[in-house]
Scaffold this motif. Structure first.
Motif, mmCIF file in Angstrom:
data_model
loop_
_atom_site.group_PDB
_atom_site.id
_atom_site.type_symbol
_atom_site.label_atom_id
_atom_site.label_comp_id
_atom_site.label_asym_id
_atom_site.label_seq_id
_atom_site.Cartn_x
_atom_site.Cartn_y
_atom_site.Cartn_z
ATOM 1 N N ALA A 140 -89.221 1.953 -48.482
ATOM 2 C CA ALA A 140 -88.232 1.878 -47.416
ATOM 3 C C ALA A 140 -88.066 3.253 -46.799
ATOM 4 O O ALA A 140 -87.661 4.200 -47.471
ATOM 5 N N ALA A 141 -88.417 3.370 -45.517
ATOM 6 C CA ALA A 141 -88.211 4.635 -44.812
ATOM 7 C C ALA A 141 -86.724 4.788 -44.489
ATOM 8 O O ALA A 141 -86.190 5.888 -44.428
ATOM 9 N N LEU A 142 -86.049 3.648 -44.295
ATOM 10 C CA LEU A 142 -84.603 3.647 -44.078
ATOM 11 C C LEU A 142 -84.059 2.423 -44.804
ATOM 12 O O LEU A 142 -84.592 1.332 -44.689
ATOM 13 N N ASP A 143 -82.979 2.648 -45.556
ATOM 14 C CA ASP A 143 -82.554 1.621 -46.495
ATOM 15 C C ASP A 143 -81.076 1.284 -46.302
ATOM 16 O O ASP A 143 -80.197 1.991 -46.782
ATOM 17 N N GLY A 144 -80.797 0.238 -45.555
ATOM 18 C CA GLY A 144 -79.428 -0.251 -45.421
ATOM 19 C C GLY A 144 -78.453 0.750 -44.828
ATOM 20 O O GLY A 144 -77.403 1.032 -45.415
ATOM 21 N N LEU A 145 -78.776 1.277 -43.663
ATOM 22 C CA LEU A 145 -77.906 2.284 -43.055
ATOM 23 C C LEU A 145 -76.712 1.637 -42.350
ATOM 24 O O LEU A 145 -76.879 0.782 -41.488
ATOM 25 N N VAL B 179 -75.270 12.692 -43.961
ATOM 26 C CA VAL B 179 -76.375 13.247 -44.719
ATOM 27 C C VAL B 179 -77.214 12.112 -45.291
ATOM 28 O O VAL B 179 -76.697 11.196 -45.925
ATOM 29 N N LEU B 180 -78.516 12.193 -45.030
ATOM 30 C CA LEU B 180 -79.434 11.137 -45.409
ATOM 31 C C LEU B 180 -80.379 11.696 -46.465
ATOM 32 O O LEU B 180 -80.809 12.839 -46.381
ATOM 33 N N ARG B 181 -80.665 10.885 -47.476
ATOM 34 C CA ARG B 181 -81.682 11.314 -48.433
ATOM 35 C C ARG B 181 -82.456 10.095 -48.888
ATOM 36 O O ARG B 181 -81.858 9.074 -49.237
ATOM 37 N N LEU B 182 -83.773 10.187 -48.861
ATOM 38 C CA LEU B 182 -84.642 9.073 -49.258
ATOM 39 C C LEU B 182 -84.251 7.766 -48.586
ATOM 40 O O LEU B 182 -84.210 6.721 -49.221
ATOM 41 N N GLY B 183 -83.903 7.854 -47.298
ATOM 42 C CA GLY B 183 -83.607 6.637 -46.545
ATOM 43 C C GLY B 183 -82.203 6.096 -46.735
ATOM 44 O O GLY B 183 -81.859 5.067 -46.162
ATOM 45 N N ARG B 184 -81.404 6.757 -47.586
ATOM 46 C CA ARG B 184 -80.044 6.256 -47.796
ATOM 47 C C ARG B 184 -79.018 7.270 -47.309
ATOM 48 O O ARG B 184 -79.225 8.470 -47.423
ATOM 49 N N LEU B 185 -77.911 6.757 -46.821
ATOM 50 C CA LEU B 185 -76.822 7.625 -46.391
ATOM 51 C C LEU B 185 -76.102 8.131 -47.642
ATOM 52 O O LEU B 185 -75.592 7.343 -48.439
ATOM 53 N N VAL B 186 -76.081 9.466 -47.831
ATOM 54 C CA VAL B 186 -75.449 10.010 -49.042
ATOM 55 C C VAL B 186 -73.997 10.351 -48.786
ATOM 56 O O VAL B 186 -73.128 10.130 -49.630
ATOM 57 N N GLU B 187 -73.716 10.945 -47.635
ATOM 58 C CA GLU B 187 -72.352 11.354 -47.308
ATOM 59 C C GLU B 187 -72.144 11.207 -45.827
ATOM 60 O O GLU B 187 -73.077 11.344 -45.041
ATOM 61 N N ILE B 188 -70.886 10.963 -45.447
ATOM 62 C CA ILE B 188 -70.549 11.082 -44.034
ATOM 63 C C ILE B 188 -69.113 11.534 -43.935
ATOM 64 O O ILE B 188 -68.263 11.108 -44.709
ATOM 65 N N GLY B 189 -68.835 12.443 -43.017
ATOM 66 C CA GLY B 189 -67.461 12.926 -42.856
ATOM 67 C C GLY B 189 -67.448 14.217 -42.076
ATOM 68 O O GLY B 189 -68.502 14.678 -41.620
ATOM 69 N N THR B 190 -66.254 14.801 -41.909
ATOM 70 C CA THR B 190 -66.198 16.102 -41.260
ATOM 71 C C THR B 190 -66.689 17.130 -42.260
ATOM 72 O O THR B 190 -66.734 16.869 -43.469
ATOM 73 N N LEU B 191 -67.024 18.316 -41.766
ATOM 74 C CA LEU B 191 -67.520 19.338 -42.673
ATOM 75 C C LEU B 191 -66.483 19.681 -43.734
ATOM 76 O O LEU B 191 -66.814 19.885 -44.901
ATOM 77 N N ASP B 192 -65.216 19.716 -43.320
ATOM 78 C CA ASP B 192 -64.170 20.041 -44.293
ATOM 79 C C ASP B 192 -64.096 19.004 -45.395
ATOM 80 O O ASP B 192 -63.983 19.335 -46.572
ATOM 81 N N GLU B 193 -64.183 17.761 -44.984
ATOM 82 C CA GLU B 193 -64.160 16.697 -45.997
ATOM 83 C C GLU B 193 -65.324 16.865 -46.973
ATOM 84 O O GLU B 193 -65.151 16.717 -48.176
ATOM 85 N N LEU B 194 -66.469 17.182 -46.443
ATOM 86 C CA LEU B 194 -67.638 17.339 -47.312
ATOM 87 C C LEU B 194 -67.458 18.513 -48.252
ATOM 88 O O LEU B 194 -67.845 18.462 -49.411
ATOM 89 N N ARG B 195 -66.863 19.561 -47.737
ATOM 90 C CA ARG B 195 -66.667 20.749 -48.570
ATOM 91 C C ARG B 195 -65.803 20.425 -49.777
ATOM 92 O O ARG B 195 -66.022 20.935 -50.867
ATOM 93 N N HIS B 196 -64.809 19.547 -49.568
ATOM 94 C CA HIS B 196 -63.921 19.218 -50.677
ATOM 95 C C HIS B 196 -64.659 18.514 -51.804
ATOM 96 O O HIS B 196 -64.247 18.574 -52.952
ATOM 97 N N LEU B 197 -65.706 17.838 -51.418
ATOM 98 C CA LEU B 197 -66.457 17.110 -52.440
ATOM 99 C C LEU B 197 -67.178 18.054 -53.381
ATOM 100 O O LEU B 197 -67.594 17.694 -54.458
ATOM 101 N N SER B 198 -67.353 19.267 -52.886
ATOM 102 C CA SER B 198 -68.240 20.151 -53.619
ATOM 103 C C SER B 198 -67.449 21.214 -54.372
ATOM 104 O O SER B 198 -66.258 21.395 -54.194
#
Ligand SMILES: Nc1ncnc2c1ncn2[C@@H]1O[C@H](COP(=O)(O)OP(=O)(O)O)[C@@H](O)[C@H]1O
Ligand SMILES: [Mg+2]
Lengths: 295, 545
Positions: A18-23, A202-221
């Protein structure tokens, strides 16, 4: 807000892979969406599906509320696209190519086009064959921006541009956003993403890994903490929420995922000389998101 | 250099050599088999048409009085044996085919790859561009000799048949006469690939002299006083090798000596230029010409104009040539009932040989039109393979409109040529005192389009469901038809097989109104196939290279 792009379980398979998987993705009117992912993640595949160049194996994509594959030609009047690798006819000049693209797109702001030619320092009087990759890229950018289309789709648009031209590009994208145009920006350049994008997917191996504002993403990390001591740093391996511990001489460095108080009290007992904590850089953030082991 | 480094160096060299082979071997095998097959079939046809010495002598005497037949074929001498007839019918035509293939291949290897940006990786590796080119050329040379060996082997094996009874040494000579000009034009391609910056131009720089040399040879064959022109044409040298009656191996030498010279000059120049550049410089500034830029179809026409014009000129030239020699040829043949019967069968008329010759000409014109349609289809597929179609379809351009429009261009172009061919034939025939019915000829001009439309429909169907196979499929159908047509003139084939040849449906008799029933069937089938193809194309993925 209305959705300009909406995909539901959008999937593209080549053989078994799958080049793209259930986006599932929504891009709202007037926003700039950054579309990130390592090479081969499926970014170009997504864009080619949106443009109807390839057909989905499953799921569907809606553009302006209409199925992407029903009447692509009609939809494309409202869309301008800049590919990562342009394909123009080598025997035509830059001016001929721009004129042709404007003619078939049907809408062009001639004044703005001239302005863009100046801003990008583009010489339209050469044959496409004789342009460098960056200059060919400029043709696509000028044509797309000058069309003032409602939706702009960029696939790694600045890969051949020098930093000065990349800056011009960012300025013009910001202006387009100001005009209320919607922008789908697939990119590798974090600076570009940070400066322009309202949200990031953010996409990896055809799957959506994360989506959000940059600030939201930063909190995850994680937060990075660095400390130095007069003597050997304390043992923090048992402290909660701490990972990636590195000790070099009297210096200590680690990541914290969650409340930081446990770590602080342990460190304070050992009388640190200096203490530094910072949010991850974008680069660290994306390395973490791209990294296969973490997800 | 360390041992490991030199081993790596060696493997890079072997890889480059293999790359050269890989990109030329398939074509080489096709050419080798084609040459062998065509020669053998011609020889066998002769052997079965003229089984005894007496009929052969009679035929040879007749033909000697008609040197004009040597315009497309060889000299009309030494025709009293199968081998002699084989040389007459195959050497010049096949030498032409081999030469065109050879020059297209070397220009592809040495300029085409660079133009497509595929050579950069190779040339930037541990070898110099000059070394890399030499190794790739070595690969081509390997393929070229393979083709020669395949053809020679087929000829040697077939030579043992009683109908042919040809010495192995003669067979090798015949193969050499066919392949030598190719070696020379391949070498010329090496040189022009350094001069021009596009493959198309590099090929044109060789193709124009090549056709001129062929023309000189044709003139030398027709006008006895100008026989000396053969001395300056590689195709003339081929004729003069004269493998059957009086072998003159000395005429092998010019091509054998000139080829290394041209190749050497090309290889010398490779090291003297920048990557992507050529010695015939092109101005970097270019004036813009804004015609035909209003729509995707306009651009399609603009980009293919030279293809259409080139094919028109070539097709018309063939047609004019055949019409011009019709009178002379028919008179010559009239004295030989056997040959008359043979030509009559090919040309679809046994009672009027002039008409029969015209019919054979119509077959040539049809072949040219079919190949032109295929070349145009190849250009459509190339637009897709090279991503140009992405550029178009990301814009408000409808797939079905685009494809249908491109097909319409091809149809109009071929229809105009078809009509021009029959009209010029009519006029030239009239000038020779042969009265043809203008209205009948015009109808034939229309009816010739039946096969073209059918073939295009077949190609569009393939393009819709398996785009990578569209062009190869069309060429295969043409080749199949050609083979069936030729075999059919030698042996009796099953009716179904005969009917699977496109040429079975070509209205060749210039004195007869074409069969409109067949025409309508061909057109309906063609349109139906094309319709399915266009629908499939609208629904499928765009497949790039
Ligand atoms: N036509 C194709 N056939 C087979 N696999 C393909 C095809 N196109 C793309 N892929 C595969 O799909 C994956 C995603 O590719 P792509 O969308 O180009 O990635 P990106 O643009 O994010 O770098 C890759 O693994 C690629 O190899
Ligand atoms: Mg990509």
């Amino acid at each position: 807000m209305t959705a300009i792009i909406e995909t539901k379980g959008l999937t593209k398979r080549y053989g078994n892979a799958a080049a793209l998987d259930g986006l599932d993705l929504t891009v709202r009117k007037g926003e700039v969406l950054g579309y990130l992912g390592p090479n081969g993640a499926g970014k170009t595949t997504t864009i080619r599906l949106l443009l109807g160049l390839i057909k989905p194996s499953d799921g569907q994509a809606l553009l302006f509320g209409e199925p992407a594959s029903a009447d692509p030609a009609g939809l494309h009047k409202k869309i301008a696209y800049v590919p990562g690798e342009t394909s123009y006819w080598p025997t035509m000049t830059g001016a001929e190519t721009l004129r042709f693209l404007a003619n078939i797109h049907g809408s062009v702001d001639h004044e703005y086009e001239q302005e863009l030619i100046k801003k990008f320092g583009f010489d339209p009087d050469k044959k496409v064959r004789n342009y460098s990759k960056g200059n060919r890229q400029k043709i696509a950018l000028i044509a797309a921006l000058a069309s003032r289309a409602e939706l702009l789709i960029f696939d790694e648009p600045t890969s051949g541009l020098d930093p000065v031209m990349a800056k011009v590009f960012r300025d013009e994208v910001r202006a387009a956003k100001q005009n209320g145009q919607t922008i789908f920006l697939s990119s590798h350049i974090l600076e570009e993403v940070e400066e322009l994008c309202d949200r990031v997917a953010v996409l990896r191996l055809g799957r959506l890994v994360e989506i959000g504002t940059l600030d939201e993403l930063r909190h995850l990390s994680a937060l990075t903490v660095e400390a130095s001591f007069k003597a050997t740093p304390p043992d923090i391996s048992h402290v909660k929420h701490v990972s990636n511990i590195e000790i070099r001489g009297n210096r200590l460095r680690c990541n914290v995922n969650g409340p930081i108080s446990d770590l602080l009290s342990t460190l304070a007992k050992a009388q640190p000389v200096s203490l530094l904590s910072r949010k991850p850089s974008l680069e660290e953030l994306f390395l973490a998101l791209y990294d296969e082991d973490k997800k | 250099m360390t041992r490991a480094a030199s081993a790596k160096h060696l493997s890079v060299r072997v890889a480059l050599w293999r790359l050269g082979i890989r990109q030329s071997l398939k074509g080489a095998l096709v050419v080798g088999v084609l040459v062998g097959f065509m020669a053998v079939v011609q020889g066998l046809a002769f052997g079965s048409t003229y089984p005894d010495e007496k009929s052969r002598q009679a035929f040879a005497t007749t033909m000697e009085s008609a040197p004009a037949l040597g315009i497309l074929y060889g000299e009309t001498k030494n025709l009293a044996s199968s081998a002699g007839y084989m040389v007459y019918r195959t050497v010049p035509i096949m030498a032409l085919v081999v030469s065109v293939w050879a020059l297209l291949t070397t220009t592809k290897l040495l300029r085409g790859q660079e133009e497509d940006g595929r050579w950069e990786v190779v040339a930037a590796g541990s070898t110099t561009p000059r070394q890399a080119s030499m190794l790739t050329l070595l690969g081509f040379t390997t393929s070229f000799f393979t083709a020669f060996l395949v053809a020679a082997l087929i000829l040697i094996l077939a030579g043992s048949f009683p109908e042919l009874s040809t010495q192995p040494s003669t067979s090798i000579f015949i193969a050499a006469a066919i392949f030598l000009p190719g070696l020379l034009f391949a070498a010329a391609g090496v040189l022009t690939s350094q001069l021009a910056i596009t493959r198309r131009r590099a090929a044109m720089y060789v193709l124009v002299p090549l056709l001129t040399f062929f023309g000189l040879r044709s003139i030398a064959n027709t006008i006895p006083d100008w026989y000396w022109l053969k001395n300056v044409s590689p195709f003339g040298w081929s004729d003069m090798i004269n493998p059957v009656l009086d072998p003159m191996p000395v005429w092998l030498l010019p091509a054998l000596l000139l080829s290394p010279l041209l190749t050497g000059a090309g290889i010398y120049l490779i090291g003297k230029r920048d990557y992507g550049a050529g010695f015939i410089a092109e101005a970097t500034k270019a004036a813009s010409r804004l015609f035909l830029l209003r729509s995707a179809l306009g651009l399609g026409l603009r980009q293919n104009l030279s293809l259409y014009v080139g094919w028109s000129v070539a097709t018309l030239a063939i047609s004019v040539l055949v019409a011009s020699i019709m009178g002379i040829a028919a008179e010559a043949v009239a004295e030989s009932p056997n040959l008359g019967a043979f030509i009559g069968q090919l040309g679809g008329s046994t009672n009027d040989l002039k008409i029969a010759f015209l019919g054979a000409g119509m077959v040539f014109v049809t072949i040219a039109l079919l190949i032109m349609a295929t070349a145009s289809m190849s250009s459509i597929r190339k637009d897709e393979a090279k991503n140009y179609l992405d550029t178009l379809l990301a814009q408000p351009v409808r797939r079905s409109h685009w494809l249908a429009g491109r097909l319409f261009h091809i149809l109009v172009a071929t229809a105009i040529i078809s009509m021009a061919c029959v009209l010029s034939t009519w006029a030239i025939a009239g000038a020779q005192g042969i009265t043809l019915n203008l209205w009948t000829m015009m109808q034939i001009g229309i009816a010739l389009m039946g096969t073209v439309i059918f073939l295009l429909g077949f190609g569009v169907l393939l393009f819709g469901i398996a785009p990578r196979f569209a062009v190869i499929g069309m060429y295969s159908l043409i080749a199949w038809s050609f083979v069936i047509d030729i075999l059919g003139s030698v042996i009796t084939l099953h009716e179904i097989i005969v009917k699977s040849s496109l040429f079975h449906y070509v209205p060749v008799n210039a004195a007869k109104t074409p069969d409109w029933g067949i025409f309508i069937l061909l057109v309906l089938f063609g349109i139906a196939l094309a319709g399915v193809g266009i629908a499939a194309f609208s629904k499928r993925d765009i497949v790039t290279e």
